[in-house]
Write an enzyme that holds these catalytic residues in place. Structure first.
Site, PDB file in Angstrom:
ATOM      1  N   HIS A 205     147.377  66.353 100.219  1.00 36.67           N
ATOM      2  CA  HIS A 205     146.864  66.017  99.064  1.00 36.67           C
ATOM      3  C   HIS A 205     146.005  67.392  98.533  1.00 36.67           C
ATOM      4  O   HIS A 205     145.931  67.531  97.018  1.00 36.67           O
ATOM      5  CB  HIS A 205     145.831  65.007  99.035  1.00 36.67           C
TER       6      HIS A 205
ATOM      7  N   GLU B 205     174.747  59.445 100.853  1.00 35.73           N
ATOM      8  CA  GLU B 205     174.299  60.071 101.427  1.00 35.73           C
ATOM      9  C   GLU B 205     174.923  59.897 103.111  1.00 35.73           C
ATOM     10  O   GLU B 205     174.070  60.355 104.189  1.00 35.73           O
ATOM     11  CB  GLU B 205     172.748  59.773 101.829  1.00 35.73           C
TER      12      GLU B 205
ATOM     13  N   ASP C 153     169.723  63.391 103.471  1.00 38.06           N
ATOM     14  CA  ASP C 153     170.389  62.499 104.492  1.00 38.06           C
ATOM     15  C   ASP C 153     171.788  63.040 104.840  1.00 38.06           C
ATOM     16  O   ASP C 153     172.315  63.125 105.928  1.00 38.06           O
ATOM     17  CB  ASP C 153     170.405  61.282 104.351  1.00 38.06           C
TER      18      ASP C 153
ATOM     19  N   CYS D  91     169.701  63.904  93.998  1.00 41.53           N
ATOM     20  CA  CYS D  91     168.222  63.443  94.187  1.00 41.53           C
ATOM     21  C   CYS D  91     167.741  64.277  95.355  1.00 41.53           C
ATOM     22  O   CYS D  91     166.470  63.939  95.611  1.00 41.53           O
ATOM     23  CB  CYS D  91     167.835  62.435  93.875  1.00 41.53           C
TER      24      CYS D  91
END
Ligand code: PEP
Ligand code: MG
Length: 599
Positions: free
Chosen positions: A199, A441, A465, A512
Site C-alpha cells: 500500500h 490460460e 498462468d 489480461c
C-alpha cells in the site's frame, strides 16, 4: 559539495516502486525496533491496564480518522486503506485477543499486544498469496502505532522535520506515515523493506512521489542530511553522487517531468495506430479504491476485475448483497464502458476462511478457480446472482478462469441458466444479452481454442498462468523465475493460435496477463492482432502513447519475423532493437529494458 564525496559514491539497487527522480537531503529515520518491556501485573492492575490499552486504541483511532478527514481531494480514493486500518484496530484477533491476554497472563498491554500479533503472524505464515501476506504489513502498522502510544514514543511521521523538503530514508513506512509525510515536505521515499504492490508503494505512486523500496542496508550506508538521488524509474538510490552523476540526474529529472506531463495529458486519446488500427486498452483492477485511477488513466473499461478480495482473509463468505453492491458500484462508475468481472479464482494456496479445502501438494494444479466453483455450486451461484443483478446497472461481461475443456463451459452454462431462471421467477432484472468469455490460460484450451470459440463471446488470454503451465514454471518460485519467459517461441505461437482461432469464429480476443502491459511486448501483440489489452492502470497512458506511434502493418511484419526465430533470447534481442528504432523517446521503457524492471 557533491564532488567532495565523489570517491565515496554508493549506489544501492532496490525496486522502483513509484516512478520519477528526486534529488535532495536525506531524512534518516532509524526505525530499529524499540524494545518492549515485559511486566507482570497484579490482578488488581488488570482493569487499569485494559483501560490503558483501550485508550491507546481510541487515540490512534482518532488520529487516523483525522487523517482521513483531512485527505486532499486528489488522494481521497485512498481513504479506504486508512479506514481499513481503523477497522483493524478493533479486529477480534488484535483487540479482543490483547484484552484477553492482559487478563489471562497478567501482563502489560504492550507485551500482550505483541503476543497477539505473534499469533496473527503464525496464521498468515501459512498463506502463500502475496496480496494477502501484504495485508499482514497493514496489521503490523496498526499494531506499531498503538505500541508507540503505549510506550510514549512518536510515530515516524511526527519525527519528520517539516521545515524543509527531504527524502525519507527508513526501514519501512506505514501508509498513514506515507500520506502524512507526502502531504508535508517529503519529496522521495526510500525503504529497506516493502514491495511494488504494498500500500505504501501504491500511495507513493498516487502522490506522485518517487520511491524505491527494498534498498538493502540503506540506513547504515546513508548519512542523515546528505544529498541523495532517488531514481524510482530504475530502482536506484545514489548516495554521495559525483558531480557528473548529479548533473546527469538533474537533466534526467527535467526530461522525465516533461515526458510524464505529455503522457498523462494525452491518456484519454484513443489507442489507434498511425495506420488506423484500433485496439481497446482497458484496466485490470481488484480494489474499489482503484476506480478513480482507472478512469483518470484513460482506460476504456475494465478488462479484468479480479473478485477474490471479498473472499480472502475473513471468517464468513460474503453475502450476495455485499457482492452485488460492489459489482454494481464498479459497473455504474465505469458505464458506459464495460467491466469484465471474472468469477472467483481461488483455491489451493489462497485463503478462504469458510471453505475447507484440503492441503494440496500441487495447488496450482489443484482445485482452484472454475474447478472449485463447479464443485462448490452454492458459492458459485451466489456470485453469479450478484453479477447478473449488477448487470442491470451498467455494462458487465462475465469471465470464467482456468477453463481447460469444453465440458466445463457446458456445466458453467447450466449453472448460469439455473441462476437466470431463478431471477426470472423472482422478477429481478439483469442484462439478457450478457456476454460471456473465458480466460485462455491452460495449454489444453489453446489447442482446442477453435472448439471453445464456438461456445463463448470472447477470449481473454491469461499469460501469467499460461506461461506457468506451458513452460512448467511455478510463477511464485524464485528459483525458476529466470525461465519465466513471455517471449518464448512456444508462448508466442500459442498467442497466435488463440487469436487466429478466435477470429475465425468471429469473436474478440484480448489479453489480461501482465504481458499485456509491458511496453516491450505491446508492438508484438499489436502485430499478432489482439483486439484488447488489459493492464494495470498506471501502465495505460504510456502504452496508449506507444500504440499511437506504431504502425500495425510494421508490427505485423515484425511479429511474423519474431515467430520465425528459435529462442526467447533471439526474440528478445530483436524486440529490444525494434523498440529502440521505433520508440526512441520512451524514457520509462528504456530504463526497463536496461534494468529489467518496469514502472
Ligand atoms: C493470468 O493468469 O494471466 C491472469 C490474468 O490471472 P491471475 O494473474 O489472476 O491468475
Ligand atoms: Mg490466471
Amino acid at each position: 559539495m557533491a564532488n567532495e564525496y565523489s570517491q565515496d559514491m554508493d549506489i544501492i539497487k532496490g525496486i522502483g516502486a513509484s516512478p520519477g527522480i528526486s534529488i535532495g537531503p536525506a531524512c534518516l529515520m532509524d526505525a530499529s525496533r524499540i524494545k518492549i518491556p515485559r511486566k507482570n501485573i497484579s490482578p488488581a492492575e488488570v482493569e487499569q491496564e485494559k483501560t490503558r490499552f483501550a485508550e491507546a486504541v481510541s487515540l490512534v483511532e482518532r488520529e487516523l480518522q483525522e487523517l482521513v478527514a483531512d485527505l486532499p481531494e486528489e488522494i481521497k480514493e485512498h481513504s479506504s486503506i486508512l479506514t481499513s486500518h481503523i477497522l483493524m484496530l478493533r479486529d477480534r484477533m488484535v483487540y479482543d485477543r490483547t484484552m484477553e491476554l492482559i487478563g489471562s497472563r497478567r501482563i502489560n498491554a504492550e507485551w500482550a499486544l505483541c503476543e497477539a500479533f505473534k499469533g496473527i503472524k503464525t496464521i498468515f505464515a501459512r498463506i502463500k498469496d502475496t496480496y494477502i501476506r501484504e495485508r499482514l504489513e497493514d496489521i503490523q502498522f496498526v499494531v506499531e502505532r498503538v505500541k508507540s502510544v503505549l510506550l510514549g514514543t512518536k510515530a515516524a511521521a511526527d519525527l519528520f522535520d517539516k521545515a524543509a523538503p527531504a527524502i525519507i530514508v527508513t526501514r519501512d513506512l506505514s501508509p498513514a506515515d506515507t500520506l502524512q509525510m507526502g502531504r508535508e515536505k517529503a519529496i522521495g521515499f526510500v525503504t529497506e523493506l516493502g514491495s511494488r504492490t504494498s500500500h505504501t508503494a501504491i500511495l507513493a505512486r498516487s502522490l506522485g512521489i518517487p520511491a524505491v523500496v527494498g534498498a538493502d542496508d540503506v540506513i547504515s550506508r546513508c548519512i542523515d542530511g546528505e544529498n541523495i538521488i532517488v531514481d524510482g524509474l530504475k530502482g536506484l538510490v545514489i548516495l554521495r553522487p559525483s558531480k557528473a552523476v548529479l548533473e546527469e540526474y538533474r537533466e534526467k529529472s527535467r526530461r522525465y517531468a516533461h515526458y510524464r506531463l505529455e503522457v498523462i495529458q494525452n491518456s484519454s486519446l484513443p489507442a489507434e495506430t498511425v495506420d488506423g488500427y484500433r485496439i481497446k486498452v482497458k484496466a485490470n483492477m481488484e480494489l474499489m479504491d482503484e476506480i478513480p485511477m482507472v478512469i483518470q488513466h484513460g482506460a476504456e473499461g475494465v478488462g479484468l476485475f479480479r473478485t477474490e478480495f471479498l473472499y480472502l482473509a475473513r471468517r464468513e463468505l460474503p453475502a450476495e448483497e455485499e457482492l452485488f453492491n460492489v459489482y454494481r458500484q464498479v459497473a455504474e462508475s465505469l458505464a458506459p464502458y464495460p467491466v469484465t468481472i471474472r468469477t472467483l479464482d481461488i483455491g489451493g494456496d489462497k485463503f478462504v476462511s469458510n471453505l475447507s479445502i484440503d492441503d494440496e501438494i500441487n495447488p496450482a494444479l489443484g482445485l482452484r478457480a472454475i474447478r472449485l466453483c463447479l464443485k462448490e455450486r452454492g458459492l458459485f451461484k451466489v456470485q453469479l446472482r450478484a453479477i447478473l443483478r449488477a448487470s442491470a446497472f451498467g455494462h458487465i461481461r462475465l469471465l470464467f478462469p482456468m477453463v481447460s475443456g469444453q465440458t466445463e463451459i457446458v456445466q458453467v452454462r447450466q449453472v448460469l441458466a439455473q441462476v437466470k431462471a431463478e431471477l426470472d421467477a423472482e422478477d429481478i432484472k439483469y442484462d439478457k444479452d450478457l456476454k460471456i468469455g473465458i480466460m485462455i490460460e491452460v495449454p489444453s484450451a489453446v489447442l482446442i481454442a477453435d472448439v471453445l470459440a464456438r461456445e463463448v463471446d470472447f477470449f481473454s488470454i491469461g499469460t501469467n498462468d499460461l506461461i506457468q503451465y506451458s513452460l512448467a514454471i511455478d510463477r511464485v518460485n524464485d528459483a525458476v523465475s529466470h525461465l519465466y519467459e513471455p517471449l518464448h517461441p512456444g508462448v508466442l505461437r500459442m498467442i497466435r493460435m488463440i487469436v487466429e482461432a478466435g477470429h475465425r469464429a468471429g469473436i474478440e480476443v484480448g489479453m489480461c496477463g501482465e504481458m499485456a502491459g509491458e511496453p516491450l511486448y505491446v508492438p508484438i501483440l499489436l502485430g499478432i492482432g489482439l483486439d484488447e489489452l488489459s493492464m494495470n492502470a498506471m501502465a495505460i497512458p504510456k502504452n496508449k502513447r506507444l500504440i499511437r506511434q506504431s504502425s500495425q502493418e510494421d508490427c505485423a511484419a515484425f511479429a511474423s519475423e519474431l515467430l520465425g526465430l528459435d529462442s526467447a533470447r533471439a526474440i528478445k534481442k530483436r524486440a529490444v532493437e525494434f523498440f529502440h528504432q521505433n520508440y526512441p523517446a520512451d524514457m520509462e521503457t528504456r530504463d526497463f529494458l536496461e534494468f529489467g524492471i518496469s514502472v
